[in-house]
Design an enzyme around this catalytic site. Structure first.
Site, PDB file in Angstrom:
ATOM      1  N   ASP A 245      -3.950   0.198  -0.601  1.00  0.00           N
ATOM      2  CA  ASP A 245      -3.833   1.646  -0.376  1.00  0.00           C
ATOM      3  C   ASP A 245      -4.959   2.405  -1.037  1.00  0.00           C
ATOM      4  O   ASP A 245      -5.323   3.502  -0.625  1.00  0.00           O
ATOM      5  CB  ASP A 245      -2.477   2.154  -0.867  1.00  0.00           C
ATOM      6  CG  ASP A 245      -1.381   1.691   0.071  1.00  0.00           C
ATOM      7  OD1 ASP A 245      -0.896   0.562  -0.103  1.00  0.00           O
ATOM      8  OD2 ASP A 245      -1.075   2.430   1.019  1.00  0.00           O
TER       9      ASP A 245
HETATM   10  O1  MRU Z   1       4.635   2.530   1.845  1.00  0.00           O
HETATM   11  P1  MRU Z   1       3.779   1.958   2.937  1.00  0.00           P
HETATM   12  O2  MRU Z   1       4.564   1.187   3.951  1.00  0.00           O
HETATM   13  O3  MRU Z   1       2.887   3.000   3.576  1.00  0.00           O
HETATM   14  O4  MRU Z   1       2.840   0.916   2.188  1.00  0.00           O
HETATM   15  C1  MRU Z   1       1.939   0.142   2.928  1.00  0.00           C
HETATM   16  C2  MRU Z   1       1.152  -0.785   2.091  1.00  0.00           C
HETATM   17  O5  MRU Z   1       1.236  -0.805   0.889  1.00  0.00           O
HETATM   18  C3  MRU Z   1       0.119  -1.609   2.802  1.00  0.00           C
HETATM   19  O6  MRU Z   1       0.000  -2.861   2.196  1.00  0.00           O
HETATM   20  C4  MRU Z   1      -1.226  -0.885   2.720  1.00  0.00           C
HETATM   21  O7  MRU Z   1      -1.088   0.426   3.162  1.00  0.00           O
HETATM   22  C5  MRU Z   1      -2.265  -1.565   3.526  1.00  0.00           C
HETATM   23  S1  MRU Z   1      -1.999  -1.302   5.279  1.00  0.00           S
HETATM   24  C6  MRU Z   1      -3.288  -1.986   6.099  1.00  0.00           C
END
Ligand code: MRU
EC number: 5.3.1.23
Length: 353
Positions: A245
């Site tokens: 993220d």
């Molecule tokens: O809370 P989320 O579902 O948005 O979290 C998503 C993640 O942590 C993913 O691993 C990250 O965004 C990478 S997506 C290519």
């Protein structure tokens, strides 16, 4: 057939409501920035790249279908909308990075002599539309680089991958980052199996990653988050591959909560640990992971499953949605990130050379 989560054509945006998966496949129209913000906040759409793309596309459709604005009014509308979209979820950097770049673009373009409001608006929409195509091509490159790298020391035979959360077509414009690496290995005929974690509390792994893997007939096994150490010990895991993220300047990486324990487990078992992320997930403005704001989500996500309370009434809850894997915790496990265009300084340490 490829799985798609974002359907866009000029003036029209539909997103797959990920809250209903895997039981229902329902697309919903997004007609405004506010609807885009709500879809991101409620996690109908989630995953760092997808958040930025849907957020910006919601602005593109509102611009396309909205009233004609004077030039200054248009610039203010674009900047205000971007500032609002950034507030939906704080940890993933992709939306705030896109917002900063697009705001700068619209301000610069508006200063061009003789630029008409119509041209200015079209150039903003064009800028946003390019995000979609670029994300898919970046993901395919990440998938190929990652697969080739994992296979580089292995001349024949198949590999077994462990991944976390959902990083596939549902989290991006298509193909995926960590799951893109898995897809590439599978299409090369070199994937024995992928283990995917349930990803408590939101179950992105059980609901979304498992859905994508079954949909594409990729050999896959679901485990709970608490089974990762035993899986590393007993299931012949060749590499752990996760998404990101936010990757900051020193390589510290925020990703779905549970990633940190995967890195520690990988180090202990001497299994390579990789972060597969595009440059849109890199944030050089922060020196270290200590500066990353970690989103805390409602207690109900832990205490309830499908609306039914499972936790003892009265218990206190802490629900951070992400954790930060310090770059040092994965050293010794040979880690690397394949940012599509990340400069070297973005990369996590590689102990392979
Ligand atoms: O809370 P989320 O579902 O948005 O979290 C998503 C993640 O942590 C993913 O691993 C990250 O965004 C990478 S997506 C290519």
């Amino acid at each position: 057939m490829t799985l798609e989560a974002i359907r866009y054509r000029a003036g029209s945006l539909q997103i797959l409501n990920q809250l209903l998966l895997p039981h229902q496949t329902a697309f919903e129209s997004i007609t405004s920035v506010q609807e885009g913000w709500e879809a991101i906040k409620s996690m109908k759409v989630r995953g760092a790249p997808a958040i930025a793309i849907v957020g910006c596309l919601s602005l593109a459709v509102e611009l396309k279908n909205g009233p004609q604005r004077e030039r200054d009014e248009l610039v203010t509308f674009v900047c205000d909308s971007l500032n609002h979209l950034v507030t939906a979820r704080p940890t993933a950097v992709n939306m705030s990075k896109a917002a900063a770049e697009l705001a700068e673009f619209v301000v610069q373009q508006s200063k061009e002599d003789n630029v008409s409001t119509q041209t200015l608006q079209e150039s903003v929409i064009g800028w946003i539309e390019e995000m979609l195509e670029k994300d898919v091509s970046d993901n395919k490159k990440i998938g190929n680089f990652g697969a080739q790298h994992i296979l580089s020391g292995i001349s024949q035979g198949k590999v077994t991958i462990l991944t976390h959360c959902n990083t596939g077509s549902l989290a991006t414009a298509g193909y995926g980052t960590a799951l893109g690496v898995v897809r590439s290995l599978h299409s090369m005929g070199r994937l024995a199996r992928v283990f995917c974690t349930e990803t408590r509390p939101y179950n992105q792994g059980a609901r979304l990653t498992a859905y994508e893997l079954v949909f594409e007939e990729i050999p896959a096994t679901l485990i709970t988050d608490s089974m990762v150490s035993i899986a590393m010990k007993e299931k012949g895991i060749s590499a752990v591959v996760v998404g990101a993220d936010r990757v900051v300047a020193n390589g510290d990486t925020a990703n779905k909560v549970g990633t940190y324990q995967l890195a520690i487990g990988a180090k202990h078992h001497k299994i390579p640990f990789y972060v597969a992320a595009p440059s849109t997930s890199c944030d050089l403005s922060l020196e270290s992971g200590r500066e990353i704001v970690i989103e805390e989500r409602p207690a109900q996500e832990l205490t309830d499953i499908n609306g039914a309370r499972i936790a003892a009434p009265g218990i206190d809850v802490w629900n951070p949605a992400f954790d930060v894997t310090p770059t040092s915790s994965s050293q010794g496990a040979s880690s690397r990130s394949w940012g599509s265009s990340c400069p070297r300084s973005y990369r996590l340490h590689s102990l392979e050379g």
